[in-house]
Design a protein around this motif. Structure first.
Motif, PDB file in Angstrom:
ATOM      1  N   PRO A 344      33.091  77.519 -23.163  1.00 26.45           N
ATOM      2  CA  PRO A 344      33.056  76.179 -23.750  1.00 26.45           C
ATOM      3  C   PRO A 344      33.148  75.097 -22.688  1.00 26.45           C
ATOM      4  CG  PRO A 344      35.237  77.152 -24.000  1.00 26.45           C
ATOM      5  CD  PRO A 344      34.362  78.224 -23.404  1.00 26.45           C
ATOM      6  N   GLY A 345      32.390  74.032 -22.867  1.00 24.25           N
ATOM      7  CA  GLY A 345      32.456  72.884 -21.974  1.00 24.25           C
ATOM      8  C   GLY A 345      32.699  71.624 -22.772  1.00 24.25           C
ATOM      9  N   LEU A 346      33.296  70.607 -22.146  1.00 22.42           N
ATOM     10  CA  LEU A 346      33.647  69.381 -22.840  1.00 22.42           C
ATOM     11  C   LEU A 346      32.971  68.194 -22.174  1.00 22.42           C
ATOM     12  CD1 LEU A 346      37.470  70.033 -23.338  1.00 22.42           C
ATOM     13  CD2 LEU A 346      35.659  70.257 -25.046  1.00 22.42           C
ATOM     14  N   GLY A 347      32.563  67.217 -22.970  1.00 23.64           N
ATOM     15  CA  GLY A 347      31.907  66.024 -22.475  1.00 23.64           C
ATOM     16  C   GLY A 347      32.664  64.773 -22.859  1.00 23.64           C
ATOM     17  N   GLU A 348      31.941  63.662 -22.972  1.00 23.02           N
ATOM     18  CA  GLU A 348      32.547  62.377 -23.278  1.00 23.02           C
ATOM     19  C   GLU A 348      32.884  62.252 -24.759  1.00 23.02           C
ATOM     20  OE1 GLU A 348      33.462  60.110 -21.244  1.00 23.02           O
ATOM     21  OE2 GLU A 348      32.563  60.798 -19.373  1.00 23.02           O
ATOM     22  N   ALA A 349      33.745  61.285 -25.083  1.00 23.38           N
ATOM     23  CA  ALA A 349      34.117  61.021 -26.466  1.00 23.38           C
ATOM     24  C   ALA A 349      33.035  60.207 -27.163  1.00 23.38           C
ATOM     25  CB  ALA A 349      35.445  60.273 -26.526  1.00 23.38           C
ATOM     26  N   GLY A 350      32.836  60.456 -28.444  1.00 22.61           N
ATOM     27  CA  GLY A 350      31.852  59.715 -29.225  1.00 22.61           C
ATOM     28  C   GLY A 350      31.878  60.135 -30.677  1.00 22.61           C
ATOM     29  N   TYR A 351      30.978  59.579 -31.446  1.00 27.73           N
ATOM     30  CA  TYR A 351      30.882  59.853 -32.873  1.00 27.73           C
ATOM     31  C   TYR A 351      29.985  61.061 -33.142  1.00 27.73           C
ATOM     32  CZ  TYR A 351      32.690  55.092 -33.566  1.00 27.73           C
ATOM     33  OH  TYR A 351      33.454  53.955 -33.550  1.00 27.73           O
ATOM     34  N   ASN A 361      31.244  71.262 -31.378  1.00 30.98           N
ATOM     35  CA  ASN A 361      30.780  69.926 -31.747  1.00 30.98           C
ATOM     36  C   ASN A 361      29.335  69.656 -31.367  1.00 30.98           C
ATOM     37  OD1 ASN A 361      33.328  69.362 -32.671  1.00 30.98           O
ATOM     38  ND2 ASN A 361      33.935  68.142 -30.899  1.00 30.98           N
ATOM     39  N   GLY A 362      28.844  70.332 -30.337  1.00 28.73           N
ATOM     40  CA  GLY A 362      27.532  69.972 -29.829  1.00 28.73           C
ATOM     41  C   GLY A 362      27.617  68.680 -29.035  1.00 28.73           C
ATOM     42  N   THR A 363      26.511  67.975 -28.933  1.00 29.44           N
ATOM     43  CA  THR A 363      26.482  66.741 -28.156  1.00 29.44           C
ATOM     44  C   THR A 363      26.715  65.535 -29.052  1.00 29.44           C
ATOM     45  OG1 THR A 363      24.073  66.643 -28.399  1.00 29.44           O
ATOM     46  CG2 THR A 363      24.930  67.712 -26.439  1.00 29.44           C
ATOM     47  N   ASN A 364      27.189  64.478 -28.454  1.00 27.84           N
ATOM     48  CA  ASN A 364      27.487  63.269 -29.231  1.00 27.84           C
ATOM     49  C   ASN A 364      26.231  62.729 -29.904  1.00 27.84           C
ATOM     50  OD1 ASN A 364      30.099  63.434 -28.343  1.00 27.84           O
ATOM     51  ND2 ASN A 364      29.859  61.926 -26.726  1.00 27.84           N
ATOM     52  N   GLN A 365      26.406  62.181 -31.061  1.00 26.72           N
ATOM     53  CA  GLN A 365      25.276  61.692 -31.841  1.00 26.72           C
ATOM     54  C   GLN A 365      25.230  60.174 -31.904  1.00 26.72           C
ATOM     55  OE1 GLN A 365      26.601  64.296 -35.068  1.00 26.72           O
ATOM     56  NE2 GLN A 365      24.550  65.151 -35.112  1.00 26.72           N
ATOM     57  N   GLY A 366      26.082  59.515 -31.161  1.00 24.38           N
ATOM     58  CA  GLY A 366      25.995  58.065 -31.045  1.00 24.38           C
ATOM     59  C   GLY A 366      26.765  57.300 -32.107  1.00 24.38           C
ATOM     60  N   LEU A 367      26.903  56.021 -31.851  1.00 26.30           N
ATOM     61  CA  LEU A 367      27.591  55.125 -32.776  1.00 26.30           C
ATOM     62  C   LEU A 367      26.777  54.910 -34.041  1.00 26.30           C
ATOM     63  CD1 LEU A 367      28.715  52.431 -30.207  1.00 26.30           C
ATOM     64  CD2 LEU A 367      30.257  53.888 -31.519  1.00 26.30           C
ATOM     65  N   PRO A 368      27.448  54.638 -35.146  1.00 24.78           N
ATOM     66  CA  PRO A 368      26.703  54.242 -36.347  1.00 24.78           C
ATOM     67  C   PRO A 368      26.003  52.905 -36.115  1.00 24.78           C
ATOM     68  CG  PRO A 368      28.978  54.827 -36.868  1.00 24.78           C
ATOM     69  CD  PRO A 368      28.890  54.707 -35.388  1.00 24.78           C
ATOM     70  N   ALA A 369      24.961  52.660 -36.865  1.00 22.69           N
ATOM     71  CA  ALA A 369      24.315  51.347 -36.831  1.00 22.69           C
ATOM     72  C   ALA A 369      25.328  50.277 -37.231  1.00 22.69           C
ATOM     73  CB  ALA A 369      23.111  51.334 -37.765  1.00 22.69           C
ATOM     74  N   GLY A 370      25.077  49.046 -36.813  1.00 19.56           N
ATOM     75  CA  GLY A 370      26.031  47.972 -37.059  1.00 19.56           C
ATOM     76  C   GLY A 370      26.121  47.573 -38.521  1.00 19.56           C
ATOM     77  N   ALA A 371      27.124  46.781 -38.817  1.00 21.68           N
ATOM     78  CA  ALA A 371      27.326  46.298 -40.180  1.00 21.68           C
ATOM     79  C   ALA A 371      26.355  45.161 -40.495  1.00 21.68           C
ATOM     80  CB  ALA A 371      28.754  45.812 -40.358  1.00 21.68           C
ATOM     81  N   VAL A 372      25.947  45.096 -41.750  1.00 22.01           N
ATOM     82  CA  VAL A 372      25.042  44.037 -42.213  1.00 22.01           C
ATOM     83  C   VAL A 372      25.863  42.794 -42.542  1.00 22.01           C
ATOM     84  CG1 VAL A 372      23.399  43.360 -44.001  1.00 22.01           C
ATOM     85  CG2 VAL A 372      23.376  45.701 -43.090  1.00 22.01           C
ATOM     86  N   LEU A 436      21.011  56.932 -34.635  1.00 24.69           N
ATOM     87  CA  LEU A 436      22.366  56.547 -34.994  1.00 24.69           C
ATOM     88  C   LEU A 436      22.665  56.909 -36.436  1.00 24.69           C
ATOM     89  CD1 LEU A 436      22.599  52.974 -33.400  1.00 24.69           C
ATOM     90  CD2 LEU A 436      23.203  55.178 -32.376  1.00 24.69           C
ATOM     91  N   ALA A 437      23.932  57.018 -36.731  1.00 25.88           N
ATOM     92  CA  ALA A 437      24.347  57.226 -38.117  1.00 25.88           C
ATOM     93  C   ALA A 437      24.132  55.945 -38.909  1.00 25.88           C
ATOM     94  CB  ALA A 437      25.817  57.618 -38.171  1.00 25.88           C
TER      95      ALA A 437
END
Length: 464
Positions: A344-351, A361-372, A436-437
């Motif tokens: 197992p290997g570990l990377g950066e924190a994210g969503y 967990n796999g790789t980070n999938q990025g921040l959610p889109a912003g609020a409207v 993004l989510a």
């Protein structure tokens, strides 16, 4: 925001920056994630709606502790906390050993349970600036955690990118040998236990029941014993685990009609359509239609410190029919497991748009889109409202609804032209952006008032 890392990791990287919080020193910096010492808080969810359910059927917040080291580690007596001023807030029970590449799920439900399924005595905040830490047994040394973590979103987890994955194995397949009893009187509850003597019970292959064609195993038909007699059938299925510490997740998959309660070595691990305390002649509390009964329904089983034993184990199931006169019955389990990840290997924190409790967990999938953002806040009106929607990202799509439903990617697309509101409506909107989510759902309500309201005045506050 960076994950907290241990003192020895930082010294190895040449970082000495520190922050003093109460009696504990929290060390953090930008050292390579590979230097994070075991164990780590690899993933958590602070706004769980449907990603994972606890033993009470509730979608509690959850925390995953992961061991990336090549050797096992005993974290009995360590602590979890959401408060930097109370580092010893919730203590992990005796016997919690994480194998290499293994994970442990702790629900942050505020239920405070340290037997069986583990529940901390706190919940997680979804607001920006949250805090979560794993603390060593001295109650002062922060081993790993997150300080000032960013805003959290519904069913989107947060944690460390992770490579390497475990192996999926089936421990109890369909058509497994079992012992079967349709009770004619109360024999107590010891039949659920691992050491119960079931040698006098008839044997048969799963599934157990009747009128389900080839889903019923050899000698598994119990129509003559149950029909018009008892809606309950007891089923015991033995299985062997050579290395319980190597398992990181368990999933009970059930085809059932109409209900069941399942126990591993006497501990209740899953149920559906079962009363709170099933008796020897209980009936199911609800129907499970034939169309649903023949499709596996999955139940995640948190692996507590004493759930599994090395060697022989037992899955005991009380199958439940809706009535003794029911035309069919089915109890067909499959027990699957995931073994610890290799390398197992570990990377950066994210969503993570798709949470992975107890698996890689796999790789980070990025921040959610912003609020409207709405140009006009919700209010009453008499003629019409001309509403504009906006989002920070120029490449994001805004989708909205006017009927109160949650917007999806196929909802009406906002084109930039004002939305003209002429009657009472709830406008709900969210942003979508590639990679993004979906962003959080924003909403405002607009209430059409009588034209006479324009000239109405009063010194008394009016609630609309």
């Amino acid at each position: 925001m960076k994950p907290l890392i241990s003192l020895r990791s930082l010294l190895a990287c040449g970082f000495y920056t520190f922050l003093l919080v109460t009696a504990a020193t929290l060390i953090f910096g930008v050292c390579s994630p590979r230097a994070i010492a075991a164990p780590v808080l690899v993933e958590f969810m602070a706004s769980n709606d449907r990603s994972l359910y606890d033993e009470d059927g509730q979608s509690s917040d959850w925390i995953e502790i992961f061991n990336p080291d090549p050797t096992s580690i005993d974290i009995s007596g360590w602590f979890l906390t959401n408060d930097p001023s109370e580092l010893d807030k919730w203590e992990l029970p005796t016997g919690v050993v994480l194998p290499s590449g293994g994970s442990l799920i702790v629900f942050a439900s505020n239920k405070d349970r340290d037997v069986g399924e583990l529940h901390a005595n706190f919940k997680l905040s979804k607001e920006p600036g949250g805090y979560l830490a794993l603390v060593e047994g001295d109650g002062q040394t922060v081993a790993n955690g997150y300080i000032d973590y960013p805003e959290q979103f519904d069913d989107i987890s947060y944690g460390l990118a992770q490579t390497g994955s475990g192996s999926d194995v089936t421990i109890i397949p369909e058509n497994s040998i079992s012992r079967i009893l349709v009770p004619t009187s109360d024999i107590g509850t010891t039949w659920r236990d691992r050491l119960f003597d079931d040698s006098s019970w008839p044997s048969g292959n799963t599934g157990i029941g009747y009128d389900y064609g080839n889903l019923i195993g050899s000698n598994g038909d119990v129509r003559s014993e149950t029909e018009d007699t008892n809606a309950t059938v007891y089923v015991r299925i033995p299985f062997t685990i050579d290395s319980p510490e190597s398992l990181t997740s368990l999933t009970l998959r059930m085809k059932y009609d109409d209900g069941f309660a399942a126990y591993i070595n006497g501990t209740l691990v899953a149920s559906a359509g079962a009363p709170a305390s099933p008796q020897w002649n209980s009936v199911a509390t609800a129907d499970n239609p034939d169309s649903a009964a023949v499709i596996f329904e999955d139940f995640n089983i948190p692996i507590g410190p004493n759930l599994l034993g090395k060697g022989g184990n037992i899955l005991a199931i009380q199958g439940l029919n809706r009535s003794t006169g029911s035309s069919d019955l089915l109890v067909l389990p499959q027990l699957d497991a995931t073994t610890a990840a290799t390398n197992p290997g570990l990377g950066e924190a994210g969503y993570f748009q798709s949470s992975t409790p107890a698996t890689s967990n796999g790789t980070n999938q990025g921040l959610p889109a912003g609020a409207v953002t709405f140009s006009i806040p919700g209010r009453g009106f008499t003629n019409s409202v001309s509403l504009e929607l906006s989002v920070a990202s120029p490449t994001a799509d805004i989708r909205y609804t006017t009927n109160g439903n949650v917007p999806t990617a196929s909802s009406t697309r906002y084109t930039g032209n004002p939305i003209t509101i002429t009657s009472s409506q709830i406008i709900r909107a969210r942003a979508y952006s590639n990679g993004l989510a979906p962003g959080p759902v924003s909403e405002e309500g607009y209430i059409e008032l009588s034209s006479s309201a324009e000239s109405f005045s009063s010194d008394i506050p009016v609630v609309i």
